[in-house]
Design a protein around this motif. Sequence first.
Motif, short mmCIF file in Angstrom:
data_model
loop_
_atom_site.label_atom_id
_atom_site.label_comp_id
_atom_site.label_asym_id
_atom_site.label_seq_id
_atom_site.Cartn_x
_atom_site.Cartn_y
_atom_site.Cartn_z
N ARG A 75 -34.13 38.26 8.57
CA ARG A 75 -35.19 37.57 9.31
C ARG A 75 -36.57 38.18 9.06
NH1 ARG A 75 -32.96 32.82 10.59
NH2 ARG A 75 -30.88 33.16 11.45
N GLY A 76 -36.92 38.34 7.79
CA GLY A 76 -38.24 38.82 7.43
C GLY A 76 -39.22 37.66 7.34
N ASN A 77 -40.34 37.92 6.70
CA ASN A 77 -41.32 36.86 6.50
C ASN A 77 -41.63 36.81 5.01
OD1 ASN A 77 -43.18 34.88 6.87
ND2 ASN A 77 -44.78 36.23 7.65
#
Length: 111
Positions: A75-77
């Motif tokens: 769940r990074g960007n």
Amino acid sequence: MTEQRKIPFVGTVDTNPETKPFWDGCVAGKLVIPQCVETKKYVWYPRAISPHTLGPVEWREVSGKGTVYTYSVMRGNPPYVIGYVELAEGVKMMTNIVNCDPNSVKIGMAV
């Protein structure tokens, strides 16, 4: 002796003569993995000796098609998905799962 090579979509990696056919396939946009000469079983990770018989392998281009065995959404960007895919040829390999919504990935999904 290792050699540094620029691999598309991967970056610079250290390669060695034992894994050269795999990396040459990557550069050509193909998935090439070893197959045990005696048992005809495919082998993952790339290596020059079959773990089944300790004998020779032959390098074969495979389809690259398979199913998601397990995965994790990071769940990074932006978010991304890593997982194990079981290839149609029978081996499981860790990979990025791309070109799809990370929330749509499911175990058993065709890739």
